[in-house]
Design a protein around this motif. Structure first.
Motif, short mmCIF file in Angstrom:
data_model
loop_
_atom_site.label_atom_id
_atom_site.label_comp_id
_atom_site.label_asym_id
_atom_site.label_seq_id
_atom_site.Cartn_x
_atom_site.Cartn_y
_atom_site.Cartn_z
N ASP A 1 0.84 -1.20 -0.06
CA ASP A 1 -0.18 -0.15 -0.06
C ASP A 1 0.70 1.16 0.13
OD1 ASP A 1 -2.40 -1.47 0.30
OD2 ASP A 1 -1.84 -1.59 2.37
N ILE A 2 2.20 1.00 -0.08
CA ILE A 2 3.11 2.17 -0.08
C ILE A 2 3.75 2.42 -1.34
CG2 ILE A 2 5.06 3.16 1.17
CD1 ILE A 2 4.24 1.17 3.70
N GLY A 3 3.51 3.50 -1.92
CA GLY A 3 4.08 3.81 -3.41
C GLY A 3 5.69 4.16 -3.36
N GLN B 1 9.63 4.18 -2.91
CA GLN B 1 10.36 3.79 -1.66
C GLN B 1 10.80 2.41 -1.56
OE1 GLN B 1 11.20 6.37 0.10
NE2 GLN B 1 9.39 7.76 -0.02
N PRO C 1 12.46 13.80 4.62
CA PRO C 1 11.43 14.78 4.63
C PRO C 1 10.15 14.69 5.14
CG PRO C 1 12.25 14.60 2.31
CD PRO C 1 12.99 13.74 3.10
N PRO C 2 9.27 15.55 5.44
CA PRO C 2 7.60 15.34 5.68
C PRO C 2 6.96 14.51 4.57
CG PRO C 2 8.41 17.58 5.99
CD PRO C 2 9.57 17.02 5.51
N THR D 1 6.52 11.71 3.29
CA THR D 1 7.17 10.64 2.39
C THR D 1 6.68 9.19 2.70
OG1 THR D 1 9.02 10.75 3.64
CG2 THR D 1 9.27 11.95 1.51
N LYS E 1 6.72 7.79 6.02
CA LYS E 1 7.62 7.20 7.18
C LYS E 1 6.59 6.46 8.12
CE LYS E 1 9.81 11.00 8.25
NZ LYS E 1 9.63 11.85 7.09
N THR E 2 5.50 6.96 8.50
CA THR E 2 4.48 6.45 9.13
C THR E 2 3.90 5.33 8.79
OG1 THR E 2 3.92 8.74 9.99
CG2 THR E 2 2.41 6.85 10.58
N LEU E 3 3.46 5.41 7.47
CA LEU E 3 3.11 4.16 6.77
C LEU E 3 3.95 3.07 6.75
CD1 LEU E 3 1.88 5.80 3.42
CD2 LEU E 3 0.39 5.32 5.55
N ASP F 1 6.81 9.70 16.27
CA ASP F 1 7.15 10.78 14.94
C ASP F 1 7.66 11.76 15.71
OD1 ASP F 1 6.96 11.35 12.55
OD2 ASP F 1 4.82 11.71 12.27
N ASN G 1 12.86 14.51 10.59
CA ASN G 1 13.45 14.89 9.38
C ASN G 1 14.84 15.80 9.60
OD1 ASN G 1 11.69 17.12 10.28
ND2 ASN G 1 10.12 16.36 8.85
N ILE H 1 -1.81 4.27 -6.47
CA ILE H 1 -2.57 3.72 -5.04
C ILE H 1 -3.56 4.87 -4.86
CG2 ILE H 1 -2.03 3.61 -2.64
CD1 ILE H 1 0.76 2.70 -3.18
N HIS H 2 -3.39 5.97 -4.81
CA HIS H 2 -4.51 7.07 -4.60
C HIS H 2 -5.75 7.13 -5.68
CE1 HIS H 2 -2.84 7.80 -0.51
NE2 HIS H 2 -1.77 7.67 -1.21
N ALA I 1 2.43 12.52 0.53
CA ALA I 1 1.22 13.18 0.91
C ALA I 1 0.84 14.36 0.21
CB ALA I 1 1.67 13.90 2.42
N GLU J 1 -1.13 12.63 -2.77
CA GLU J 1 -2.53 12.03 -2.18
C GLU J 1 -3.34 13.41 -2.02
OE1 GLU J 1 -5.86 11.62 0.82
OE2 GLU J 1 -4.19 13.09 1.04
P1 ATP Z 1 5.54 13.31 8.56
O1 ATP Z 1 7.24 13.29 8.67
O2 ATP Z 1 5.03 14.69 8.24
O3 ATP Z 1 4.94 12.62 9.95
P2 ATP Z 1 5.43 10.98 7.13
O4 ATP Z 1 6.74 10.59 6.48
O5 ATP Z 1 5.39 9.89 8.35
O6 ATP Z 1 5.22 12.47 7.42
P3 ATP Z 1 2.96 9.84 6.36
O7 ATP Z 1 2.16 10.36 7.50
O8 ATP Z 1 3.25 8.18 6.10
O9 ATP Z 1 4.31 10.45 6.10
O10 ATP Z 1 2.34 10.03 4.92
C1 ATP Z 1 0.93 11.08 5.05
C2 ATP Z 1 -0.05 10.44 4.09
O11 ATP Z 1 0.54 10.91 2.76
C3 ATP Z 1 -0.26 9.01 3.92
O12 ATP Z 1 -1.24 8.84 4.98
C4 ATP Z 1 -0.65 8.82 2.56
O13 ATP Z 1 -1.92 9.18 2.44
C5 ATP Z 1 0.29 9.84 1.74
N1 ATP Z 1 1.53 9.01 1.60
C6 ATP Z 1 2.75 9.44 1.78
N2 ATP Z 1 3.77 8.67 1.17
C7 ATP Z 1 2.99 7.71 0.68
C8 ATP Z 1 3.71 6.83 -0.20
N3 ATP Z 1 4.95 6.23 -0.28
N4 ATP Z 1 2.76 5.79 -0.76
C9 ATP Z 1 1.39 6.16 -0.63
N5 ATP Z 1 0.87 7.08 0.12
C10 ATP Z 1 1.71 7.99 0.72
#
Ligand code: ATP
Length: 274
Positions: free
Chosen positions: A18-20, A22, A58-59, A61, A63-65, A122, A168, A203-204, A229, A232
């Protein structure tokens, strides 16, 4: 406020598919997680068990996923919090909140009969920033508590804990966090390249009516420098433009407008904070 502060313990149903993009981060992460899955072989070879993985980049991208997918991959409970949730006016509150988070996660794992827990923090730099000799006692106690939990002894009947964190601003982190046995694996999560952007857009686009005239490869080329993000948001904004024009499908013009809007939005945000 109270609810926001509480850590969220849940089983994540999100997989690496589900993660594009990376690709290299996913590969590195899976290799590290395989250490956790094959813990008996690892122990036989005398390899130190994996304690912590730091995701940097960077934000927005993903990381949480990636952390959520890691919990799914290892069949673990997923608990997450943001570093800023532990910042409090009163000394000791942040530390006790850390303690509660681990306690809650362990209880949850036992209840759900899971052998392991992924604890994701985070913005770790908020509590794990370089210590400056007693200036920020509150932050020190919070960080110390986190280190204590990470160093905690693993007994046969307690769930195994894998710490994951994201930042970050890696250069800001206290070196105590990066020592062996703590966050000793670091994985860079960069902005997606064109292929990655195409994958994320797909994906989106899955749950949206996209006109057959739309070439997402072209949209990927037009969204150079966008994070996951932002991509999306592009898909979401494009759907809003289509709705405003009373169209049943999203056309390329809607996606182009959405790209401009997301780009402008970022600019306005940046200007207003300057
Ligand atoms: P932050 O550093 O701001 O917390 P992050 O790197 O943890 O950001 P996420 O919270 O994982 O980013 O991503 C935010 C949203 O952006 C996700 O819920 C998703 O909808 C979309 N998104 C980000 N990266 C991807 C990805 N690689 N594939 C698919 N969707 C993504």
């Amino acid at each position: 406020q109270g609810d926001r502060k509480r850590s969220r313990a849940k089983i994540a149903h999100l997989t690496f598919d589900d993660i594009g993009g990376q690709d290299s981060a996913k590969k590195e992460l899976k290799e590290a997680l395989d250490f956790l899955i094959h813990k008996d072989e690892i122990a036989k070879l005398g390899i130190r068990p994996l304690k912590g993985i730091l995701l940097t980049g960077p934000p927005g991208t993903g990381k949480t996923l990636l952390a959520k997918a890691s919990a799914q991959y290892t069949n673990s409970i997923f608990v997450s919090a943001s570093g800023s949730e532990f910042v409090e006016k009163y000394v000791g509150v942040g530390a006790s909140r850390i303690r509660d988070m681990f306690k809650e996660a362990k209880l949850k794992a036992i209840k759900e009969k899971k052998e392991s827990i992924v604890v994701f923090i985070d913005e770790i730099d908020v509590i794990g920033g370089k210590r400056d000799g007693g200036q920020h006692r509150e932050y020190d106690q919070t960080l110390n508590q986190l280190l204590t939990e990470m160093d905690g002894i693993h007994t046969a009947d307690s769930p195994r804990i894998l710490m994951m964190a994201a930042t970050n601003r890696k250069e800001m982190l206290d070196s105590a966090l990066l020592r062996p046995g703590r966050f000793d694996r670091q994985i860079q999560v960069d902005l997606p390249d064109k292929k990655g952007r195409f994958h994320i857009l797909n994906i989106h686009a899955k749950n949206k009516p996209i006109s057959i005239e739309v070439d997402l490869n072209k949209v990927a080329a037009e969204s150079y420098g966008f994070s996951g993000a932002q991509l999306e948001s592009v898909m979401n904004e494009a759907a809003i433009y289509a709705m405003r024009e009373k169209e049943d499908n999203i056309h390329h013009k809607h996606l182009s407008l959405a790209i401009d809007k997301v780009m402008m939005g970022e600019k306005t945000d940046r200007e207003s904070t300057q």
